[in-house]
Motif scaffolding. Sequence first.
Motif, PDB file in Angstrom:
ATOM      1  N   GLY A  23      14.522 -12.894  -4.447  1.00  0.00           N
ATOM      2  CA  GLY A  23      13.823 -12.852  -3.171  1.00  0.00           C
ATOM      3  C   GLY A  23      13.608 -11.450  -2.628  1.00  0.00           C
ATOM      4  O   GLY A  23      13.141 -11.291  -1.506  1.00  0.00           O
ATOM      5  N   ASN A  24      13.915 -10.440  -3.399  1.00  0.00           N
ATOM      6  CA  ASN A  24      13.826  -9.057  -2.951  1.00  0.00           C
ATOM      7  C   ASN A  24      12.392  -8.544  -3.109  1.00  0.00           C
ATOM      8  O   ASN A  24      11.913  -8.326  -4.223  1.00  0.00           O
ATOM      9  CB  ASN A  24      14.797  -8.190  -3.753  1.00  0.00           C
ATOM     10  N   LEU A  25      11.728  -8.334  -1.974  1.00  0.00           N
ATOM     11  CA  LEU A  25      10.337  -7.900  -2.013  1.00  0.00           C
ATOM     12  C   LEU A  25      10.185  -6.471  -2.509  1.00  0.00           C
ATOM     13  O   LEU A  25       9.151  -6.116  -3.074  1.00  0.00           O
ATOM     14  CB  LEU A  25       9.695  -8.053  -0.637  1.00  0.00           C
ATOM     15  N   ILE A  26      11.210  -5.653  -2.298  1.00  0.00           N
ATOM     16  CA  ILE A  26      11.161  -4.284  -2.823  1.00  0.00           C
ATOM     17  C   ILE A  26      11.143  -4.339  -4.354  1.00  0.00           C
ATOM     18  O   ILE A  26      10.359  -3.657  -5.002  1.00  0.00           O
ATOM     19  CB  ILE A  26      12.355  -3.441  -2.320  1.00  0.00           C
ATOM     20  N   ALA A  27      12.005  -5.192  -4.918  1.00  0.00           N
ATOM     21  CA  ALA A  27      12.031  -5.346  -6.379  1.00  0.00           C
ATOM     22  C   ALA A  27      10.699  -5.911  -6.882  1.00  0.00           C
ATOM     23  O   ALA A  27      10.185  -5.474  -7.914  1.00  0.00           O
ATOM     24  CB  ALA A  27      13.190  -6.244  -6.796  1.00  0.00           C
ATOM     25  N   LEU A  28      10.142  -6.863  -6.147  1.00  0.00           N
ATOM     26  CA  LEU A  28       8.844  -7.424  -6.532  1.00  0.00           C
ATOM     27  C   LEU A  28       7.772  -6.338  -6.520  1.00  0.00           C
ATOM     28  O   LEU A  28       6.946  -6.254  -7.435  1.00  0.00           O
ATOM     29  CB  LEU A  28       8.442  -8.562  -5.595  1.00  0.00           C
ATOM     30  N   SER A  29       7.811  -5.468  -5.518  1.00  0.00           N
ATOM     31  CA  SER A  29       6.795  -4.418  -5.421  1.00  0.00           C
ATOM     32  C   SER A  29       6.911  -3.386  -6.538  1.00  0.00           C
ATOM     33  O   SER A  29       5.959  -2.662  -6.813  1.00  0.00           O
ATOM     34  CB  SER A  29       6.877  -3.713  -4.060  1.00  0.00           C
ATOM     35  N   ALA A  52      -1.918  -5.856  -5.893  1.00  0.00           N
ATOM     36  CA  ALA A  52      -2.806  -5.329  -4.855  1.00  0.00           C
ATOM     37  C   ALA A  52      -2.267  -5.664  -3.463  1.00  0.00           C
ATOM     38  O   ALA A  52      -2.269  -4.816  -2.563  1.00  0.00           O
ATOM     39  CB  ALA A  52      -4.213  -5.894  -5.031  1.00  0.00           C
ATOM     40  N   ALA A  53      -1.784  -6.880  -3.283  1.00  0.00           N
ATOM     41  CA  ALA A  53      -1.217  -7.278  -1.988  1.00  0.00           C
ATOM     42  C   ALA A  53       0.012  -6.447  -1.648  1.00  0.00           C
ATOM     43  O   ALA A  53       0.193  -6.019  -0.495  1.00  0.00           O
ATOM     44  CB  ALA A  53      -0.868  -8.760  -2.009  1.00  0.00           C
ATOM     45  N   MET A  54       0.861  -6.198  -2.640  1.00  0.00           N
ATOM     46  CA  MET A  54       2.058  -5.395  -2.406  1.00  0.00           C
ATOM     47  C   MET A  54       1.671  -3.957  -2.047  1.00  0.00           C
ATOM     48  O   MET A  54       2.274  -3.346  -1.163  1.00  0.00           O
ATOM     49  CB  MET A  54       2.975  -5.418  -3.629  1.00  0.00           C
ATOM     50  N   GLU A  55       0.673  -3.420  -2.704  1.00  0.00           N
ATOM     51  CA  GLU A  55       0.225  -2.056  -2.409  1.00  0.00           C
ATOM     52  C   GLU A  55      -0.368  -1.961  -1.005  1.00  0.00           C
ATOM     53  O   GLU A  55      -0.098  -1.010  -0.272  1.00  0.00           O
ATOM     54  CB  GLU A  55      -0.795  -1.594  -3.455  1.00  0.00           C
ATOM     55  N   LEU A  56      -1.157  -2.950  -0.622  1.00  0.00           N
ATOM     56  CA  LEU A  56      -1.714  -2.964   0.733  1.00  0.00           C
ATOM     57  C   LEU A  56      -0.603  -3.036   1.777  1.00  0.00           C
ATOM     58  O   LEU A  56      -0.656  -2.357   2.802  1.00  0.00           O
ATOM     59  CB  LEU A  56      -2.677  -4.137   0.911  1.00  0.00           C
ATOM     60  N   ALA A  57       0.403  -3.857   1.511  1.00  0.00           N
ATOM     61  CA  ALA A  57       1.529  -3.974   2.444  1.00  0.00           C
ATOM     62  C   ALA A  57       2.243  -2.640   2.597  1.00  0.00           C
ATOM     63  O   ALA A  57       2.573  -2.222   3.720  1.00  0.00           O
ATOM     64  CB  ALA A  57       2.501  -5.044   1.967  1.00  0.00           C
ATOM     65  N   LYS A  58       2.473  -1.944   1.495  1.00  0.00           N
ATOM     66  CA  LYS A  58       3.124  -0.632   1.546  1.00  0.00           C
ATOM     67  C   LYS A  58       2.328   0.339   2.421  1.00  0.00           C
ATOM     68  O   LYS A  58       2.898   1.116   3.178  1.00  0.00           O
ATOM     69  CB  LYS A  58       3.243  -0.028   0.141  1.00  0.00           C
ATOM     70  N   ARG A  59       1.018   0.286   2.314  1.00  0.00           N
ATOM     71  CA  ARG A  59       0.166   1.209   3.069  1.00  0.00           C
ATOM     72  C   ARG A  59       0.050   0.820   4.540  1.00  0.00           C
ATOM     73  O   ARG A  59      -0.203   1.674   5.390  1.00  0.00           O
ATOM     74  CB  ARG A  59      -1.220   1.278   2.435  1.00  0.00           C
ATOM     75  N   MET A  60       0.225  -0.458   4.848  1.00  0.00           N
ATOM     76  CA  MET A  60       0.097  -0.926   6.228  1.00  0.00           C
ATOM     77  C   MET A  60       1.344  -0.675   7.068  1.00  0.00           C
ATOM     78  O   MET A  60       1.248  -0.540   8.283  1.00  0.00           O
ATOM     79  CB  MET A  60      -0.238  -2.422   6.253  1.00  0.00           C
ATOM     80  N   TYR A  61       2.516  -0.621   6.463  1.00  0.00           N
ATOM     81  CA  TYR A  61       3.746  -0.439   7.235  1.00  0.00           C
ATOM     82  C   TYR A  61       3.701   0.780   8.150  1.00  0.00           C
ATOM     83  O   TYR A  61       4.007   0.668   9.334  1.00  0.00           O
ATOM     84  CB  TYR A  61       4.974  -0.387   6.325  1.00  0.00           C
ATOM     85  N   PRO A  62       3.305   1.946   7.666  1.00  0.00           N
ATOM     86  CA  PRO A  62       3.272   3.104   8.574  1.00  0.00           C
ATOM     87  C   PRO A  62       2.257   2.935   9.713  1.00  0.00           C
ATOM     88  O   PRO A  62       2.488   3.362  10.824  1.00  0.00           O
ATOM     89  CB  PRO A  62       2.864   4.268   7.674  1.00  0.00           C
ATOM     90  N   ILE A  63       1.152   2.292   9.435  1.00  0.00           N
ATOM     91  CA  ILE A  63       0.104   2.102  10.446  1.00  0.00           C
ATOM     92  C   ILE A  63       0.563   1.125  11.519  1.00  0.00           C
ATOM     93  O   ILE A  63       0.342   1.332  12.708  1.00  0.00           O
ATOM     94  CB  ILE A  63      -1.200   1.594   9.780  1.00  0.00           C
ATOM     95  N   LEU A  64       1.216   0.043  11.113  1.00  0.00           N
ATOM     96  CA  LEU A  64       1.646  -0.997  12.054  1.00  0.00           C
ATOM     97  C   LEU A  64       2.966  -0.680  12.733  1.00  0.00           C
ATOM     98  O   LEU A  64       3.344  -1.349  13.681  1.00  0.00           O
ATOM     99  CB  LEU A  64       1.754  -2.340  11.322  1.00  0.00           C
TER     100      LEU A  64
END
Length: 85
Positions: A23-29, A52-64
């Motif tokens: 269940g570790n999303l960091i490992a999944l990414s 692609a979804a994991m990459e988008l999530a990584k890029r959105m964290y700083p913005i959000l």
Amino acid sequence: IGSGTPNETAVALAERILESVDGNLIALSKMDLKSLCKFSGMGVAKSSAILAAMELAKRMYPILNVKPVKTLRIASGAYVQAPSR
């Protein structure tokens, strides 16, 4: 994921992938295309969509300005570490 296989639903397939990383999303990414494609039912298209979804999530964290969620509770009832608030 969109769809499963004749023998497995998309939810069961996603659950199986999440269970492989506890269940570790960091490992999944950190998984690559080859690793995701090793799962039965996962081809290049589905694996690429996850990456692609994991990459988008990584890029959105700083913005959000939100805390990353490291783990998820998976539908099978297994409990994994929830994010601290």
